[in-house]
Design a protein around this motif. Sequence first.
Motif, PDB file in Angstrom:
ATOM      1  N   GLN A  52      45.695  58.612  39.674  1.00 45.00           N
ATOM      2  CA  GLN A  52      46.839  58.493  40.573  1.00 45.00           C
ATOM      3  C   GLN A  52      48.146  58.563  39.779  1.00 45.00           C
ATOM      4  N   SER A  53      49.216  58.755  40.502  1.00 48.77           N
ATOM      5  CA  SER A  53      50.535  58.878  39.882  1.00 48.77           C
ATOM      6  C   SER A  53      50.909  57.609  39.132  1.00 48.77           C
ATOM      7  N   ARG A  54      51.473  57.765  37.943  1.00 51.88           N
ATOM      8  CA  ARG A  54      51.899  56.614  37.138  1.00 51.88           C
ATOM      9  C   ARG A  54      53.245  56.073  37.605  1.00 51.88           C
ATOM     10  N   ASP A  55      53.935  56.843  38.438  1.00 46.71           N
ATOM     11  CA  ASP A  55      55.274  56.424  38.870  1.00 46.71           C
ATOM     12  C   ASP A  55      55.231  55.447  40.038  1.00 46.71           C
ATOM     13  N   SER A  56      54.106  55.374  40.741  1.00 43.61           N
ATOM     14  CA  SER A  56      54.015  54.515  41.922  1.00 43.61           C
ATOM     15  C   SER A  56      53.631  53.091  41.532  1.00 43.61           C
ATOM     16  N   GLU A  57      53.792  52.181  42.486  1.00 44.76           N
ATOM     17  CA  GLU A  57      53.476  50.766  42.231  1.00 44.76           C
ATOM     18  C   GLU A  57      51.975  50.598  42.006  1.00 44.76           C
ATOM     19  N   PRO A  58      51.568  49.968  40.901  1.00 41.30           N
ATOM     20  CA  PRO A  58      50.138  49.848  40.582  1.00 41.30           C
ATOM     21  C   PRO A  58      49.441  48.815  41.457  1.00 41.30           C
ATOM     22  N   ILE A  59      48.140  48.764  41.327  1.00 41.25           N
ATOM     23  CA  ILE A  59      47.320  47.785  42.036  1.00 41.25           C
ATOM     24  C   ILE A  59      47.742  46.377  41.622  1.00 41.25           C
ATOM     25  N   ASN A  60      47.786  45.449  42.574  1.00 36.29           N
ATOM     26  CA  ASN A  60      48.237  44.098  42.244  1.00 36.29           C
ATOM     27  C   ASN A  60      47.063  43.132  42.049  1.00 36.29           C
ATOM     28  N   LYS A  61      47.376  41.885  41.799  1.00 36.55           N
ATOM     29  CA  LYS A  61      46.379  40.882  41.415  1.00 36.55           C
ATOM     30  C   LYS A  61      45.342  40.651  42.510  1.00 36.55           C
ATOM     31  N   ILE A  62      45.783  40.457  43.743  1.00 38.11           N
ATOM     32  CA  ILE A  62      44.840  40.114  44.810  1.00 38.11           C
ATOM     33  C   ILE A  62      43.910  41.283  45.115  1.00 38.11           C
ATOM     34  N   SER A 101      36.310  46.185  33.585  1.00 37.77           N
ATOM     35  CA  SER A 101      37.295  46.020  32.513  1.00 37.77           C
ATOM     36  C   SER A 101      38.674  46.474  32.972  1.00 37.77           C
ATOM     37  N   TYR A 102      38.722  47.599  33.695  1.00 42.98           N
ATOM     38  CA  TYR A 102      40.008  48.090  34.193  1.00 42.98           C
ATOM     39  C   TYR A 102      40.636  47.071  35.154  1.00 42.98           C
ATOM     40  N   LEU A 103      39.837  46.538  36.064  1.00 42.65           N
ATOM     41  CA  LEU A 103      40.364  45.578  37.047  1.00 42.65           C
ATOM     42  C   LEU A 103      40.881  44.317  36.361  1.00 42.65           C
ATOM     43  N   ARG A 104      40.184  43.878  35.325  1.00 42.01           N
ATOM     44  CA  ARG A 104      40.668  42.709  34.580  1.00 42.01           C
ATOM     45  C   ARG A 104      41.993  43.036  33.898  1.00 42.01           C
ATOM     46  N   SER A 105      42.110  44.275  33.422  1.00 40.38           N
ATOM     47  CA  SER A 105      43.330  44.650  32.694  1.00 40.38           C
ATOM     48  C   SER A 105      44.554  44.730  33.600  1.00 40.38           C
ATOM     49  N   VAL A 106      44.341  44.941  34.908  1.00 37.48           N
ATOM     50  CA  VAL A 106      45.483  45.036  35.832  1.00 37.48           C
ATOM     51  C   VAL A 106      45.696  43.738  36.602  1.00 37.48           C
ATOM     52  N   GLY A 107      45.022  42.666  36.159  1.00 35.76           N
ATOM     53  CA  GLY A 107      45.344  41.353  36.725  1.00 35.76           C
ATOM     54  C   GLY A 107      44.275  40.665  37.528  1.00 35.76           C
ATOM     55  N   ALA A 108      43.070  41.212  37.628  1.00 39.01           N
ATOM     56  CA  ALA A 108      42.019  40.538  38.394  1.00 39.01           C
ATOM     57  C   ALA A 108      41.759  39.155  37.806  1.00 39.01           C
ATOM     58  N   ASP A 109      41.688  38.159  38.675  1.00 41.35           N
ATOM     59  CA  ASP A 109      41.528  36.758  38.267  1.00 41.35           C
ATOM     60  C   ASP A 109      40.078  36.340  38.489  1.00 41.35           C
ATOM     61  N   SER A 110      39.338  36.114  37.403  1.00 40.78           N
ATOM     62  CA  SER A 110      37.927  35.738  37.535  1.00 40.78           C
ATOM     63  C   SER A 110      37.766  34.360  38.167  1.00 40.78           C
ATOM     64  N   ALA A 111      38.731  33.460  37.932  1.00 40.82           N
ATOM     65  CA  ALA A 111      38.658  32.126  38.545  1.00 40.82           C
ATOM     66  C   ALA A 111      38.807  32.236  40.060  1.00 40.82           C
ATOM     67  N   MET A 112      39.732  33.093  40.500  1.00 42.96           N
ATOM     68  CA  MET A 112      39.902  33.309  41.937  1.00 42.96           C
ATOM     69  C   MET A 112      38.662  33.965  42.530  1.00 42.96           C
ATOM     70  N   ALA A 113      38.047  34.884  41.782  1.00 35.14           N
ATOM     71  CA  ALA A 113      36.815  35.525  42.250  1.00 35.14           C
ATOM     72  C   ALA A 113      35.720  34.492  42.461  1.00 35.14           C
ATOM     73  N   GLN A 114      35.615  33.558  41.524  1.00 36.51           N
ATOM     74  CA  GLN A 114      34.625  32.486  41.679  1.00 36.51           C
ATOM     75  C   GLN A 114      34.945  31.619  42.888  1.00 36.51           C
ATOM     76  N   HIS A 115      36.228  31.419  43.155  1.00 34.99           N
ATOM     77  CA  HIS A 115      36.641  30.647  44.332  1.00 34.99           C
ATOM     78  C   HIS A 115      36.206  31.344  45.616  1.00 34.99           C
ATOM     79  N   PHE A 116      36.374  32.666  45.670  1.00 35.73           N
ATOM     80  CA  PHE A 116      35.955  33.411  46.853  1.00 35.73           C
ATOM     81  C   PHE A 116      34.448  33.278  47.089  1.00 35.73           C
ATOM     82  N   MET A 117      33.684  33.230  45.993  1.00 36.62           N
ATOM     83  CA  MET A 117      32.225  33.264  46.112  1.00 36.62           C
ATOM     84  C   MET A 117      31.595  31.900  46.326  1.00 36.62           C
ATOM     85  N   LYS A 118      32.387  30.849  46.314  1.00 35.24           N
ATOM     86  CA  LYS A 118      31.819  29.511  46.507  1.00 35.24           C
ATOM     87  C   LYS A 118      31.230  29.362  47.904  1.00 35.24           C
TER      88      LYS A 118
END
Length: 667
Positions: free
Chosen positions: A493-503, A532-549
């Motif tokens: 995708q274009s590098r000029d646009s707003e990237p994927i965010n944390k949530i 690895s890519y998702l972690r690099s753009v801000g994915a929160d593993s603690a929040m992921a664990q919260h979702f899966m509880k």
Amino acid sequence: MKQFFSKNFLHLPSFMENEKLRIIAVMVLIISIVCTVISFIVSAILGTIIAALVIVTIGISFFVLKAITEDTNEYISDLSYRIKRGEQESLIKMPVGVMFLNEKDEIEWVNPYLQKYFGQEEILGRKLDSVDQELFSVIKENSVERKPVEVSWREYRFQLLIENDIHAVYLMDITRYARIEQHDRDTDTVIGQIFIDNYDEVTQTMNDKSVSNISNYITNELSNWAKKYQMYLKRIDDDHFFILAYTSVLGKLEDNKFKILDRIRERTSKQNLPLTLSIGLAYGEDDLALLSKVAQNNLDLALGRGGDQVVVKMPEGQARFYGGKTNPMEKRTRVRARMISQALQELMSQTDQIFVMGHKYPDMDSIGACLGLRRIATMNQKKCWIVLDNENLHSDVTRLMDELSQYPEIKGSIISVEESLEKATKQSLLIMVDHSKPSISTSQELYKKLANRMMVIDHHRRGEEFPENPILVYIEPYASSTCELITEMFEYQSRDSEPINKIEATAMLTGIIIDTKSFTLRTGTRTFDAASYLRSVGADSAMAQHFMKENVDNFLQRNHLIDRVEFVGNRVAICVGEKDKVYDSVIAAQAADALLNVSGVEASYVVTQRLDGKIGISARSNGKANVQMVMEELGGGGHLSNAATQLKDVTIETAKNELMKVIDENS
């Protein structure tokens, strides 16, 4: 016979001519009498002359009518004799077997034609079941039929007609015609295509000699296979073959379960060059152009289901699947991901707005993929709506929805089914994610409205139910999840646009974690690259664990299901929920996953009643058993190690029995 006589007698020419002569004679007599009376009124002499002529005429008419009557009686008598004689002769000599039984099913009479099938055996006065049990069973099975039916007796084919009121059985031998018909069916044309699934991936790092050796091996194996079954085989490309055969050969291949798949897979695997075949076969149509198209579609279906299998299908029939016993091999090239990403950008540029929807009762993979596509649409300056049914959401999706409240732009893009139907236009694009069956989409109405403007992105093996006119299809069964496929697209995708965010990144990472059971199932190098890519753009593993509880109720329900486990042998575990008790489908899936942790268990099945009233079956395996094939026979689908189905209008006990039957057939 009376009907025959009355129907045909009046059409005999001689009889009709005699009747005409009678009528003419009567009319002449009447006219003569009238003329005589008039003549006497005019003149006595004239009347006398006319009277004399009339008397002569009457005399002649009398003798003529007498001769006609005698001739007619003789004709009728002769015809009656011939008809009766014909009846007797035909009953004895005609090529139709006739048998009369009494009320005790004892044979009272058979004609000579039928007697020859019993040889010299004396059968009169004996019960039919003691003479020939097979014929007795055939007659009893068809005793209520009012029309002739085709039956088999011994090595013959007959048309059978039973007249119960007179206890008569008629058998016409049609063996010769049945053989001609069977030969015609056996020589129907079968067109097929063979594709070597991973030929390019395996050979791209090999030297010319090794490539030549492996190519010759595949060609020799397929040529010997074709020669054995008397098929025409033609290589049309490095990884593509054409097949021409008869339907009689197809039957033998199906009986053999296409062992050629196993042979090539096993032998190439021993050389560390694992090659698999996909085959599409079509038959049952005289139009060769249509037959070729169906064969190509069948090959596409086999490839869409992960390859290493055969799809056999008539143009209007149900598909039959063979093989597919192994997990699809991960492809090591990203070329397809780049091409799909570019094609998706092109489609987005040609649409006014985009609608993304997953399957009913969405999981995190489905929702995460929707969020990822919404971000890609935003990168391409297009409005994207996520279609979601907010009823019956599982706890992990509910927690995600609560978290999205902090992101009003994303939250505002999530709309109901009703809103999507109002917003959709003829220029809108629909993207179905994490499923390819329209029947399980969040909104079938939206699918129907945009059926000609839609694409599919999925990681499940493709089933026979599939959209008719998709613009673009991206199905990769080797992928761990749909979120993995979407994540790979961000690279292009274009590098000029707003990237994927944390949530968004966290939701997609959660989808991958859940679908891979924390990276323990169906993972490849690209799965870890995507994570690895998702972690690099801000994915929160603690929040992921919260979702899966899990909440307490779900935890207790899952353990309650596991307590009800039954074992079929030592390798299959089955849990059946309580009658009339509703279980969450995610809890059933979690219970099936948990049972795989039991030593020796290769496959697990959890049967429960769902919220929608259907009976759901969640199936899991450790990769050694193919649960997808079991679920497909029950109308569902999925992966080799992860599949499910839903059954309508059955009880939970009936569903269990059907499941046990299919498991036995596939064991």
